[in-house]
Write a protein that holds these residues in place. Structure first.
Motif, PDB file in Angstrom:
ATOM      1  N   ALA A 107       0.862  -1.183   0.000  1.00 50.02           N
ATOM      2  CA  ALA A 107       0.000   0.000   0.000  1.00 50.02           C
ATOM      3  C   ALA A 107       0.897   1.231   0.000  1.00 50.02           C
ATOM      4  O   ALA A 107       1.495   1.586   1.015  1.00 50.02           O
ATOM      5  CB  ALA A 107      -0.908  -0.005   1.226  1.00 50.02           C
ATOM      6  N   LEU A 108       1.025   1.872  -1.165  1.00 51.33           N
ATOM      7  CA  LEU A 108       1.955   2.982  -1.332  1.00 51.33           C
ATOM      8  C   LEU A 108       1.219   4.312  -1.215  1.00 51.33           C
ATOM      9  O   LEU A 108       0.347   4.620  -2.031  1.00 51.33           O
ATOM     10  CB  LEU A 108       2.636   2.872  -2.702  1.00 51.33           C
ATOM     11  N   PRO A 109       1.559   5.132  -0.211  1.00 45.14           N
ATOM     12  CA  PRO A 109       0.893   6.425  -0.062  1.00 45.14           C
ATOM     13  C   PRO A 109       1.340   7.410  -1.137  1.00 45.14           C
ATOM     14  O   PRO A 109       2.276   7.132  -1.903  1.00 45.14           O
ATOM     15  CB  PRO A 109       1.345   6.883   1.334  1.00 45.14           C
ATOM     16  N   ALA A 110       0.703   8.556  -1.179  1.00 47.91           N
ATOM     17  CA  ALA A 110       1.083   9.588  -2.134  1.00 47.91           C
ATOM     18  C   ALA A 110       2.480  10.108  -1.805  1.00 47.91           C
ATOM     19  O   ALA A 110       2.964   9.975  -0.669  1.00 47.91           O
ATOM     20  CB  ALA A 110       0.068  10.727  -2.092  1.00 47.91           C
ATOM     21  N   GLU A 111       3.146  10.695  -2.786  1.00 53.44           N
ATOM     22  CA  GLU A 111       4.484  11.224  -2.556  1.00 53.44           C
ATOM     23  C   GLU A 111       4.476  12.254  -1.429  1.00 53.44           C
ATOM     24  O   GLU A 111       3.567  13.088  -1.328  1.00 53.44           O
ATOM     25  CB  GLU A 111       5.048  11.865  -3.829  1.00 53.44           C
ATOM     26  N   GLY A 112       5.476  12.153  -0.564  1.00 50.40           N
ATOM     27  CA  GLY A 112       5.574  13.044   0.587  1.00 50.40           C
ATOM     28  C   GLY A 112       4.803  12.566   1.804  1.00 50.40           C
ATOM     29  O   GLY A 112       4.831  13.214   2.848  1.00 50.40           O
ATOM     30  N   GLN A 113       4.147  11.399   1.690  1.00 55.95           N
ATOM     31  CA  GLN A 113       3.323  10.887   2.780  1.00 55.95           C
ATOM     32  C   GLN A 113       3.897   9.577   3.333  1.00 55.95           C
ATOM     33  O   GLN A 113       4.644   8.869   2.670  1.00 55.95           O
ATOM     34  CB  GLN A 113       1.891  10.647   2.297  1.00 55.95           C
TER      35      GLN A 113
ATOM     36  N   THR B 182       7.100   5.073   3.564  1.00 54.11           N
ATOM     37  CA  THR B 182       7.234   6.480   3.195  1.00 54.11           C
ATOM     38  C   THR B 182       7.526   6.582   1.709  1.00 54.11           C
ATOM     39  O   THR B 182       8.452   5.953   1.203  1.00 54.11           O
ATOM     40  CB  THR B 182       8.368   7.156   3.985  1.00 54.11           C
ATOM     41  N   HIS B 183       6.706   7.386   1.025  1.00 50.67           N
ATOM     42  CA  HIS B 183       6.903   7.647  -0.405  1.00 50.67           C
ATOM     43  C   HIS B 183       7.536   9.027  -0.521  1.00 50.67           C
ATOM     44  O   HIS B 183       6.857  10.050  -0.457  1.00 50.67           O
ATOM     45  CB  HIS B 183       5.557   7.592  -1.138  1.00 50.67           C
ATOM     46  N   VAL B 184       8.842   9.052  -0.657  1.00 50.28           N
ATOM     47  CA  VAL B 184       9.582  10.310  -0.683  1.00 50.28           C
ATOM     48  C   VAL B 184       9.312  11.044  -1.991  1.00 50.28           C
ATOM     49  O   VAL B 184       9.150  10.415  -3.046  1.00 50.28           O
ATOM     50  CB  VAL B 184      11.095  10.035  -0.526  1.00 50.28           C
ATOM     51  N   ALA B 185       9.265  12.370  -1.930  1.00 47.23           N
ATOM     52  CA  ALA B 185       9.108  13.161  -3.146  1.00 47.23           C
ATOM     53  C   ALA B 185      10.231  12.819  -4.115  1.00 47.23           C
ATOM     54  O   ALA B 185      11.400  12.802  -3.747  1.00 47.23           O
ATOM     55  CB  ALA B 185       9.136  14.652  -2.803  1.00 47.23           C
TER      56      ALA B 185
END
Length: 274
Positions: free
Chosen positions: A152-158, A180-183
């Motif tokens: 489950a991959l969150p949006a970037e920055g989240q 954590t999905h880094v920008a």
């Protein structure tokens, strides 16, 4: 003499068999064997394949932090031409295992780490290199096994968090997993042991097997609460290949066809001519 020869043959068969596979194949098998129980993923996050992300990554860093003692940092680099390089240690680390064009492995017999057992003979150095390889890939397999392929991959920055569990002989191991999905696309997956539960009752006077003793022994084999492992999956594109000028002095080829440099090893092995 015969026993030593048999041990050497077994060791070499391990290495040759290991190197015939892609870097992540043994990790997928290890991860499946861990067999985590996975709650439903969050509906607000996109679901992606963790295994696919790992196979396509130019670099995966494996950070392992015990409750006490030194941390262990490993790195797996993959290249467009099928090369792969596994390193262990801070910064760029020491290169340990090199595979050229998905062929046979080359082992750095001089690689070591603080506190590693002394290795004097060729066989001892091979075992040390193999142990370093397993330290990196085993840590990656643990995170894969507990997290599961459906990430489950969150949006970037989240950052998203979830609870995961897996069984042991007398109960469950519980983990907190933070994704954590880094920008920019980098993905960080951190898994922290939070609890070891037990369900088996204490031994009674008429029990044939001492459950208490067996349970204590098996519990001691588990990671202590507070142990953490983290995968850092790079978003950068793969480079073409390991530089031909890289020195392989002190390395051993599992096929017996090595060279003083990567370029020489490519020619000698024939792995890149297929």
């Amino acid at each position: 003499m015969r026993g030593a020869a048999e041990d050497r043959a077994r060791m070499m068969s391990r290495l040759v068999g290991l190197d015939a596979m892609r870097v992540f194949l043994p990790v997928l098998v290890l991860a499946a064997a861990i067999g985590a129980t996975l709650p439903a993923t969050a509906a607000t996050a996109a679901t992606v394949s963790l295994n696919a992300r790992l196979e396509a990554a130019s670099s995966v860093q494996v950070n392992q932090v015990p409750v006490s003692g030194a941390s262990l940092i490993g790195r797996v680099q993959q290249f467009r031409n099928g090369d792969s390089l596994i390193s262990l240690g801070d910064g760029e680390g020491q290169p340990v295992v090199l595979t050229l064009c998905k062929g046979k492995a080359h082992l750095n017999l001089e690689a070591s780490w603080p506190g590693a057992p002394a290795a004097k003979t060729q066989e001892e150095k091979q075992m040390r290199a193999y142990g370093m390889y397993m330290a990196v890939m085993g840590g990656m397999a643990m995170v894969q096994g507990i997290t599961g392929d459906a990430l489950a991959l969150p949006a970037e920055g989240q950052t998203s968090t979830a609870q995961r569990e897996t069984s042991w002989a007398y109960g469950k191991e519980l983990y907190a997993v933070a994704v954590t999905h880094v920008a920019g696309g980098e993905i960080r997956i951190k898994m922290t042991k939070t609890e070891n539960t037990t369900r088996t009752p204490s031994s009674g006077p008429d029990d044939i097997v001492n459950t208490d003793g067996d349970k204590a022994a098996r519990l001691a084999e588990l990671d202590p609460v507070g142990t953490s492992r983290e995968l850092v999956i790079a978003a950068a594109p793969m480079a073409e290949g390991v530089p031909d000028a890289m020195s392989l002095q002190g390395w051993m080829s599992a096929s017996g066809k090595g060279g003083a440099t990567v370029g020489a090893a490519r020619k000698a092995s024939g792995d890149c001519a297929r």
